[in-house]
Design a protein around this motif. Structure first.
Motif, PDB file in Angstrom:
ATOM      1  N   ILE A  29     -22.754  84.456 -24.642  1.00 58.26           N
ATOM      2  CA  ILE A  29     -22.517  84.956 -25.997  1.00 58.26           C
ATOM      3  C   ILE A  29     -23.197  84.060 -27.021  1.00 58.26           C
ATOM      4  O   ILE A  29     -23.802  84.538 -27.993  1.00 58.26           O
ATOM      5  CB  ILE A  29     -21.006  85.060 -26.279  1.00 58.26           C
ATOM      6  N   SER A  30     -23.126  82.753 -26.797  1.00 60.21           N
ATOM      7  CA  SER A  30     -23.754  81.812 -27.726  1.00 60.21           C
ATOM      8  C   SER A  30     -25.265  82.024 -27.786  1.00 60.21           C
ATOM      9  O   SER A  30     -25.873  82.035 -28.868  1.00 60.21           O
ATOM     10  CB  SER A  30     -23.437  80.372 -27.312  1.00 60.21           C
ATOM     11  N   LEU A  31     -25.894  82.190 -26.614  1.00 62.08           N
ATOM     12  CA  LEU A  31     -27.334  82.431 -26.578  1.00 62.08           C
ATOM     13  C   LEU A  31     -27.697  83.738 -27.264  1.00 62.08           C
ATOM     14  O   LEU A  31     -28.748  83.847 -27.907  1.00 62.08           O
ATOM     15  CB  LEU A  31     -27.822  82.438 -25.129  1.00 62.08           C
ATOM     16  N   ALA A  32     -26.820  84.725 -27.136  1.00 60.46           N
ATOM     17  CA  ALA A  32     -27.104  86.034 -27.734  1.00 60.46           C
ATOM     18  C   ALA A  32     -27.175  85.964 -29.253  1.00 60.46           C
ATOM     19  O   ALA A  32     -27.866  86.770 -29.887  1.00 60.46           O
ATOM     20  CB  ALA A  32     -26.047  87.044 -27.299  1.00 60.46           C
ATOM     21  N   ILE A  33     -26.480  84.986 -29.854  1.00 64.95           N
ATOM     22  CA  ILE A  33     -26.530  84.873 -31.320  1.00 64.95           C
ATOM     23  C   ILE A  33     -27.443  83.735 -31.766  1.00 64.95           C
ATOM     24  O   ILE A  33     -27.478  83.396 -32.951  1.00 64.95           O
ATOM     25  CB  ILE A  33     -25.122  84.690 -31.918  1.00 64.95           C
ATOM     26  N   GLY A  34     -28.156  83.140 -30.790  1.00 67.53           N
ATOM     27  CA  GLY A  34     -29.186  82.182 -31.140  1.00 67.53           C
ATOM     28  C   GLY A  34     -28.755  80.740 -31.274  1.00 67.53           C
ATOM     29  O   GLY A  34     -29.492  79.912 -31.830  1.00 67.53           O
ATOM     30  N   ASN A  35     -27.572  80.404 -30.753  1.00 63.30           N
ATOM     31  CA  ASN A  35     -27.121  79.008 -30.791  1.00 63.30           C
ATOM     32  C   ASN A  35     -26.354  78.737 -29.509  1.00 63.30           C
ATOM     33  O   ASN A  35     -25.214  79.150 -29.354  1.00 63.30           O
ATOM     34  CB  ASN A  35     -26.235  78.751 -32.008  1.00 63.30           C
ATOM     35  N   ALA A  36     -26.962  78.021 -28.583  1.00 60.59           N
ATOM     36  CA  ALA A  36     -26.401  77.858 -27.240  1.00 60.59           C
ATOM     37  C   ALA A  36     -25.094  77.089 -27.221  1.00 60.59           C
ATOM     38  O   ALA A  36     -24.353  77.159 -26.234  1.00 60.59           O
ATOM     39  CB  ALA A  36     -27.432  77.153 -26.341  1.00 60.59           C
ATOM     40  N   ASP A  37     -24.786  76.362 -28.278  1.00 61.67           N
ATOM     41  CA  ASP A  37     -23.586  75.514 -28.283  1.00 61.67           C
ATOM     42  C   ASP A  37     -22.497  75.994 -29.238  1.00 61.67           C
ATOM     43  O   ASP A  37     -21.505  75.280 -29.433  1.00 61.67           O
ATOM     44  CB  ASP A  37     -23.972  74.076 -28.663  1.00 61.67           C
ATOM     45  N   VAL A  38     -22.635  77.150 -29.821  1.00 58.93           N
ATOM     46  CA  VAL A  38     -21.716  77.521 -30.895  1.00 58.93           C
ATOM     47  C   VAL A  38     -20.275  77.625 -30.397  1.00 58.93           C
ATOM     48  O   VAL A  38     -19.344  77.116 -31.045  1.00 58.93           O
ATOM     49  CB  VAL A  38     -22.170  78.823 -31.591  1.00 58.93           C
ATOM     50  N   ILE A  39     -20.032  78.270 -29.256  1.00 62.52           N
ATOM     51  CA  ILE A  39     -18.655  78.391 -28.778  1.00 62.52           C
ATOM     52  C   ILE A  39     -18.155  77.051 -28.240  1.00 62.52           C
ATOM     53  O   ILE A  39     -16.992  76.687 -28.412  1.00 62.52           O
ATOM     54  CB  ILE A  39     -18.535  79.513 -27.734  1.00 62.52           C
ATOM     55  N   ARG A  40     -19.039  76.292 -27.617  1.00 60.82           N
ATOM     56  CA  ARG A  40     -18.664  74.956 -27.158  1.00 60.82           C
ATOM     57  C   ARG A  40     -18.219  74.111 -28.347  1.00 60.82           C
ATOM     58  O   ARG A  40     -17.246  73.350 -28.258  1.00 60.82           O
ATOM     59  CB  ARG A  40     -19.833  74.284 -26.449  1.00 60.82           C
ATOM     60  N   ASN A  41     -18.926  74.224 -29.482  1.00 58.71           N
ATOM     61  CA  ASN A  41     -18.559  73.465 -30.669  1.00 58.71           C
ATOM     62  C   ASN A  41     -17.214  73.914 -31.235  1.00 58.71           C
ATOM     63  O   ASN A  41     -16.453  73.096 -31.769  1.00 58.71           O
ATOM     64  CB  ASN A  41     -19.646  73.593 -31.736  1.00 58.71           C
ATOM     65  N   ILE A  42     -16.924  75.211 -31.126  1.00 58.96           N
ATOM     66  CA  ILE A  42     -15.610  75.694 -31.571  1.00 58.96           C
ATOM     67  C   ILE A  42     -14.515  75.047 -30.728  1.00 58.96           C
ATOM     68  O   ILE A  42     -13.479  74.607 -31.245  1.00 58.96           O
ATOM     69  CB  ILE A  42     -15.534  77.235 -31.486  1.00 58.96           C
ATOM     70  N   LYS A  43     -14.731  74.965 -29.406  1.00 60.25           N
ATOM     71  CA  LYS A  43     -13.764  74.318 -28.524  1.00 60.25           C
ATOM     72  C   LYS A  43     -13.555  72.860 -28.898  1.00 60.25           C
ATOM     73  O   LYS A  43     -12.479  72.297 -28.698  1.00 60.25           O
ATOM     74  CB  LYS A  43     -14.235  74.412 -27.069  1.00 60.25           C
ATOM     75  N   ARG A  44     -14.601  72.245 -29.445  1.00 57.95           N
ATOM     76  CA  ARG A  44     -14.507  70.838 -29.857  1.00 57.95           C
ATOM     77  C   ARG A  44     -13.831  70.679 -31.213  1.00 57.95           C
ATOM     78  O   ARG A  44     -13.626  69.556 -31.685  1.00 57.95           O
ATOM     79  CB  ARG A  44     -15.903  70.224 -29.911  1.00 57.95           C
ATOM     80  N   GLY A  45     -13.496  71.804 -31.866  1.00 59.62           N
ATOM     81  CA  GLY A  45     -12.800  71.739 -33.145  1.00 59.62           C
ATOM     82  C   GLY A  45     -13.655  71.957 -34.362  1.00 59.62           C
ATOM     83  O   GLY A  45     -13.204  71.742 -35.495  1.00 59.62           O
ATOM     84  N   ASN A  46     -14.913  72.398 -34.157  1.00 55.49           N
ATOM     85  CA  ASN A  46     -15.816  72.641 -35.282  1.00 55.49           C
ATOM     86  C   ASN A  46     -15.816  74.114 -35.651  1.00 55.49           C
ATOM     87  O   ASN A  46     -16.244  74.957 -34.875  1.00 55.49           O
ATOM     88  CB  ASN A  46     -17.233  72.190 -34.924  1.00 55.49           C
ATOM     89  N   MET A  47     -15.347  74.407 -36.844  1.00 55.86           N
ATOM     90  CA  MET A  47     -15.251  75.787 -37.301  1.00 55.86           C
ATOM     91  C   MET A  47     -16.621  76.301 -37.730  1.00 55.86           C
ATOM     92  O   MET A  47     -17.298  75.666 -38.548  1.00 55.86           O
ATOM     93  CB  MET A  47     -14.276  75.875 -38.480  1.00 55.86           C
ATOM     94  N   PRO A  48     -17.076  77.444 -37.174  1.00 56.51           N
ATOM     95  CA  PRO A  48     -18.374  77.983 -37.587  1.00 56.51           C
ATOM     96  C   PRO A  48     -18.295  78.605 -38.973  1.00 56.51           C
ATOM     97  O   PRO A  48     -17.208  78.921 -39.464  1.00 56.51           O
ATOM     98  CB  PRO A  48     -18.648  79.050 -36.515  1.00 56.51           C
ATOM     99  N   ASN A  49     -19.474  78.792 -39.585  1.00 58.27           N
ATOM    100  CA  ASN A  49     -19.466  79.459 -40.882  1.00 58.27           C
ATOM    101  C   ASN A  49     -19.199  80.956 -40.708  1.00 58.27           C
ATOM    102  O   ASN A  49     -19.176  81.478 -39.590  1.00 58.27           O
ATOM    103  CB  ASN A  49     -20.772  79.201 -41.640  1.00 58.27           C
ATOM    104  N   ALA A  50     -18.992  81.645 -41.810  1.00 65.54           N
ATOM    105  CA  ALA A  50     -18.582  83.049 -41.758  1.00 65.54           C
ATOM    106  C   ALA A  50     -19.616  83.934 -41.071  1.00 65.54           C
ATOM    107  O   ALA A  50     -19.266  84.808 -40.263  1.00 65.54           O
ATOM    108  CB  ALA A  50     -18.310  83.566 -43.174  1.00 65.54           C
ATOM    109  N   ALA A  51     -20.905  83.693 -41.345  1.00 62.62           N
ATOM    110  CA  ALA A  51     -21.955  84.523 -40.752  1.00 62.62           C
ATOM    111  C   ALA A  51     -21.993  84.357 -39.230  1.00 62.62           C
ATOM    112  O   ALA A  51     -22.138  85.332 -38.483  1.00 62.62           O
ATOM    113  CB  ALA A  51     -23.307  84.169 -41.368  1.00 62.62           C
ATOM    114  N   ARG A  52     -21.845  83.120 -38.780  1.00 64.61           N
ATOM    115  CA  ARG A  52     -21.890  82.874 -37.335  1.00 64.61           C
ATOM    116  C   ARG A  52     -20.662  83.462 -36.650  1.00 64.61           C
ATOM    117  O   ARG A  52     -20.746  83.998 -35.543  1.00 64.61           O
ATOM    118  CB  ARG A  52     -22.003  81.370 -37.083  1.00 64.61           C
TER     119      ARG A  52
END
Length: 241
Positions: A29-52
């Motif tokens: 899913i992360s690769l599909a939106i162009g950022n391979a670590d986006v969900i991993r970063n959410i698990k680490r406690g980093n909230m994505p921006n609204a567009a992401r």
């Protein structure tokens, strides 16, 4: 360093549920939106921006509002035959199952003023007996619990041994099946020791009127004996059907 907003616990829980439902990985899913670590970063406690977050929701076939817990309705976007069995086996076992046993019959009055014997269930809610997989449609609902039917009073509607999903939040409607928690005084105050698994017929001043099916009886429980009336949620509703 610029501060980042905290990640709501329900966000990761619902992302995990949708990943299981679609049988895809977080990386896919992360690769599909162009950022391979986006969900991993959410698990680490980093909230994505609204567009992401919107992009993640779109790839998961849902909405940002639902992922954030702002929509409490049942979420189901895929036909049952598209959910792979192995995905269901990986669902987290977080639904508590409370042990039950057949209790001594209780005496209540029916609408004709006669005393009738009503089957009750002993329930041990001090600690769960076991846990079972939480259906995808009810992620973010830690208040739900499961009890097993004891006795025969609700046959053929509910046979002995059947597990029932109980929703303490939504008020039950007339005609719905319910778990009625009865007050049980102790030295320290009060605890739930016994319940009635019945059908809700109506509420009237001073009493809750219930129905059982075997034998067919309608009876009234005085409200001072009732600690709570919890709705039994059908399993197909919990799965999103």
């Amino acid at each position: 360093m610029r501060g980042m907003s905290a990640v709501p616990a329900i966000l990761m829980e619902r992302i995990e549920a949708k990943l299981l439902e679609r049988n895809v990985t977080a990386r896919e899913i992360s690769l599909a939106i162009g950022n391979a670590d986006v969900i991993r970063n959410i698990k680490r406690g980093n909230m994505p921006n609204a567009a992401r977050l919107d992009a993640i929701a779109a790839e998961l076939g849902t909405t940002t509002e639902w992922l954030l817990g702002r929509e409490q309705g049942i979420e189901r976007t895929f036909p049952a035959d598209t959910i792979k069995p192995e995905a269901l086996h990986r669902l987290p076992k977080t639904l508590p199952i409370y042990g039950t046993a057949l209790g001594a019959n209780l005496e209540f009055g029916d609408d004709g003023g006669l005393i009738v014997l009503v089957e009750q269930t002993e329930v041990h809610m001090s600690a769960p007996l076991d846990y079972m997989a939480r259906p995808i449609g009810v992620t973010g609902r830690p208040d739900l619990y499961v009890v097993e039917v004891s006795g025969h009073s609700m046959e053929p509607r509910h046979d002995p041994g059947r597990r029932l999903l109980v929703d303490p939040r939504r008020s039950p409607g007339i005609g719905e099946d319910v778990v009625v928690q009865l007050r049980g005084p102790t030295f320290d105050g009060e605890e739930i020791r016994h319940v009635l698994i019945k059908q809700l017929v109506r509420r009237r001043p001073g009493a809750v009127v219930l129905r059982q099916f075997n034998p067919l009886i309608e009876f009234a429980v005085p409200t001072e004996q009732v600690a709570a009336v919890h709705r039994i949620m059908p399993w197909d509703e919990a799965m999103g059907y």
